[in-house]
Design a protein around this motif. Structure first.
Motif, PDB file in Angstrom:
ATOM      1  N   ILE A 142       0.853  -1.195   0.000  1.00 45.86           N
ATOM      2  CA  ILE A 142       0.000   0.000   0.000  1.00 45.86           C
ATOM      3  C   ILE A 142       0.887   1.243   0.000  1.00 45.86           C
ATOM      4  O   ILE A 142       0.798   2.099  -0.868  1.00 45.86           O
ATOM      5  N   HIS A 143       1.744   1.329   1.007  1.00 48.43           N
ATOM      6  CA  HIS A 143       2.776   2.364   1.086  1.00 48.43           C
ATOM      7  C   HIS A 143       3.788   1.918   2.136  1.00 48.43           C
ATOM      8  O   HIS A 143       3.433   1.254   3.115  1.00 48.43           O
ATOM      9  N   GLU A 144       5.048   2.299   1.932  1.00 49.25           N
ATOM     10  CA  GLU A 144       6.117   1.834   2.821  1.00 49.25           C
ATOM     11  C   GLU A 144       5.965   2.319   4.251  1.00 49.25           C
ATOM     12  O   GLU A 144       6.556   1.735   5.176  1.00 49.25           O
ATOM     13  N   LEU A 145       5.192   3.363   4.480  1.00 53.41           N
ATOM     14  CA  LEU A 145       5.013   3.883   5.836  1.00 53.41           C
ATOM     15  C   LEU A 145       3.901   3.159   6.600  1.00 53.41           C
ATOM     16  O   LEU A 145       3.787   3.336   7.814  1.00 53.41           O
ATOM     17  N   VAL A 146       3.097   2.363   5.915  1.00 52.36           N
ATOM     18  CA  VAL A 146       1.994   1.682   6.596  1.00 52.36           C
ATOM     19  C   VAL A 146       2.486   0.588   7.552  1.00 52.36           C
ATOM     20  O   VAL A 146       1.996   0.493   8.686  1.00 52.36           O
ATOM     21  N   ALA A 151       2.618  -1.589  12.977  1.00 51.62           N
ATOM     22  CA  ALA A 151       3.380  -2.291  14.016  1.00 51.62           C
ATOM     23  C   ALA A 151       3.299  -1.557  15.353  1.00 51.62           C
ATOM     24  O   ALA A 151       3.191  -2.185  16.411  1.00 51.62           O
ATOM     25  N   ILE A 152       3.340  -0.227  15.320  1.00 53.19           N
ATOM     26  CA  ILE A 152       3.240   0.555  16.555  1.00 53.19           C
ATOM     27  C   ILE A 152       1.892   0.322  17.228  1.00 53.19           C
ATOM     28  O   ILE A 152       1.822   0.028  18.429  1.00 53.19           O
ATOM     29  N   ALA A 189      10.184   2.412  18.914  1.00 45.96           N
ATOM     30  CA  ALA A 189      11.478   3.022  18.592  1.00 45.96           C
ATOM     31  C   ALA A 189      12.000   2.524  17.243  1.00 45.96           C
ATOM     32  O   ALA A 189      12.466   3.315  16.411  1.00 45.96           O
ATOM     33  N   LEU A 190      11.907   1.215  16.996  1.00 43.02           N
ATOM     34  CA  LEU A 190      12.371   0.656  15.727  1.00 43.02           C
ATOM     35  C   LEU A 190      11.530   1.160  14.555  1.00 43.02           C
ATOM     36  O   LEU A 190      12.056   1.414  13.462  1.00 43.02           O
ATOM     37  N   SER A 191      10.238   1.301  14.783  1.00 39.75           N
ATOM     38  CA  SER A 191       9.355   1.759  13.713  1.00 39.75           C
ATOM     39  C   SER A 191       9.646   3.212  13.344  1.00 39.75           C
ATOM     40  O   SER A 191       9.665   3.570  12.158  1.00 39.75           O
ATOM     41  N   PHE A 192       9.896   4.055  14.352  1.00 35.29           N
ATOM     42  CA  PHE A 192      10.254   5.444  14.055  1.00 35.29           C
ATOM     43  C   PHE A 192      11.612   5.518  13.366  1.00 35.29           C
ATOM     44  O   PHE A 192      11.830   6.365  12.489  1.00 35.29           O
ATOM     45  N   TRP A 193      12.526   4.630  13.759  1.00 36.78           N
ATOM     46  CA  TRP A 193      13.829   4.566  13.096  1.00 36.78           C
ATOM     47  C   TRP A 193      13.651   4.148  11.642  1.00 36.78           C
ATOM     48  O   TRP A 193      14.296   4.673  10.740  1.00 36.78           O
ATOM     49  N   GLU A 194      12.749   3.186  11.413  1.00 41.30           N
ATOM     50  CA  GLU A 194      12.444   2.745  10.051  1.00 41.30           C
ATOM     51  C   GLU A 194      11.875   3.892   9.226  1.00 41.30           C
ATOM     52  O   GLU A 194      12.272   4.099   8.064  1.00 41.30           O
ATOM     53  N   MET A 195      10.948   4.651   9.816  1.00 41.84           N
ATOM     54  CA  MET A 195      10.372   5.801   9.113  1.00 41.84           C
ATOM     55  C   MET A 195      11.446   6.841   8.799  1.00 41.84           C
ATOM     56  O   MET A 195      11.444   7.453   7.719  1.00 41.84           O
ATOM     57  N   ARG A 196      12.363   7.029   9.738  1.00 47.60           N
ATOM     58  CA  ARG A 196      13.436   8.009   9.534  1.00 47.60           C
ATOM     59  C   ARG A 196      14.349   7.588   8.380  1.00 47.60           C
ATOM     60  O   ARG A 196      14.736   8.411   7.543  1.00 47.60           O
ATOM     61  N   ARG A 197      14.676   6.304   8.321  1.00 46.60           N
ATOM     62  CA  ARG A 197      15.514   5.799   7.232  1.00 46.60           C
ATOM     63  C   ARG A 197      14.792   5.921   5.884  1.00 46.60           C
ATOM     64  O   ARG A 197      15.419   6.248   4.867  1.00 46.60           O
ATOM     65  N   ARG A 201      16.675   8.094   3.143  1.00 47.03           N
ATOM     66  CA  ARG A 201      17.253   7.358   2.015  1.00 47.03           C
ATOM     67  C   ARG A 201      16.384   7.373   0.764  1.00 47.03           C
ATOM     68  O   ARG A 201      16.896   7.279  -0.347  1.00 47.03           O
ATOM     69  N   HIS A 202      15.070   7.465   0.955  1.00 48.96           N
ATOM     70  CA  HIS A 202      14.177   7.350  -0.196  1.00 48.96           C
ATOM     71  C   HIS A 202      13.203   8.518  -0.334  1.00 48.96           C
ATOM     72  O   HIS A 202      12.369   8.513  -1.234  1.00 48.96           O
ATOM     73  N   GLY A 203      13.296   9.488   0.573  1.00 45.49           N
ATOM     74  CA  GLY A 203      12.434  10.652   0.483  1.00 45.49           C
ATOM     75  C   GLY A 203      10.973  10.347   0.754  1.00 45.49           C
ATOM     76  O   GLY A 203      10.092  11.076   0.283  1.00 45.49           O
ATOM     77  N   LEU A 204      10.709   9.267   1.520  1.00 47.81           N
ATOM     78  CA  LEU A 204       9.329   8.877   1.816  1.00 47.81           C
ATOM     79  C   LEU A 204       8.923   9.434   3.174  1.00 47.81           C
ATOM     80  O   LEU A 204       9.397   8.994   4.211  1.00 47.81           O
TER      81      LEU A 204
END
Length: 212
Positions: A142-146, A151-152, A189-197, A201-204
């Motif tokens: 759907i989208h990489e941020l979903v 998960a949160i 914490a991991l999910s926010f880190w994932e969103m930050r990356r 890295r991909h401008g998402l």
């Protein structure tokens, strides 16, 4: 993957440290509890999925909504396949009065085919449960941020469920609180880190996801 690895490591630490497994029957009971917990997690995830995705789609720009809804059909397909696989087990265990006529009709060759299908369904269901939790029902389609968002929400829901049901009652209170709260805190914490990356890295970003 890191969310899953940390969860398994934390459970093993809790189990070994506080002697929740002392003999072979305890091993079977622990594995059964883990399977039940994994299946409950999938069910909670399935219930949470339409809420989080619905909010995501509703807040997106009108030009993107139809695209996200169309992509969500893939995740809905995975939910349907997993639920269909799990539904085969009650049918396989149905009492003879319900299935005897059908079994007599298909004969021995049919019973062999049904047995093989049940074995395949078992492997499919176990593998599917693992994939559903690791990849959050493939909602990245759907989208990489979903996935990190889902998960949160899921981690805090499961923590609340553990509190309500009194999970890990054999563990001292302080360790139980740390374990129950540690899961949603680390997942968040991991999910926010994932969103930050994803943003770096991909401008998402969330703004980019909701506005064309």
């Amino acid at each position: 993957m890191w969310r899953t690895i940390l969860g398994i490591a934390a459970w093993l630490w809790l189990t070994i440290t506080y002697g929740l497994i002392s003999d072979s029957p305890d091993v079977g009971a622990a594995l059964s509890d883990r399977f039940d917990q994994a299946w409950i997690s999938v069910l909670v995830l399935i219930c949470t999925f339409p809420v989080v995705v619905g909010v995501f789609v509703a807040t997106a720009h009108s030009d993107l909504r139809r695209q996200y809804v169309r992509r969500a059909l893939r995740s809905l397909g995975s939910i349907g396949a997993l639920m269909a696989a799990m539904a085969t087990f009650p049918l396989a265990m149905a009492p003879d009065p319900v299935t005897k006529g059908f079994r007599d009709f298909i004969g021995v060759p049919g019973k062999i085919v049904l047995g093989l299908l049940c074995l395949w369904s078992l492997g499919f269901a176990l593998y599917g449960i693992g994939l559903a939790l690791v990849h959050v029902l493939r909602t990245a389609d759907i989208h990489e941020l979903v996935p990190p968002s889902l998960a949160i929400v899921l981690s805090w829901e499961l923590a609340l469920l553990d509190v309500i049901t009194g999970a890990y009652s054999g563990v001292p209170l302080l360790a139980r609180v740390v374990f129950m709260m540690g899961a949603p805190v680390t997942v968040t914490a991991l999910s926010f880190w994932e969103m930050r990356r994803l943003r770096q890295r991909h401008g998402l970003s969330l703004r980019q996801a909701l506005r064309p």
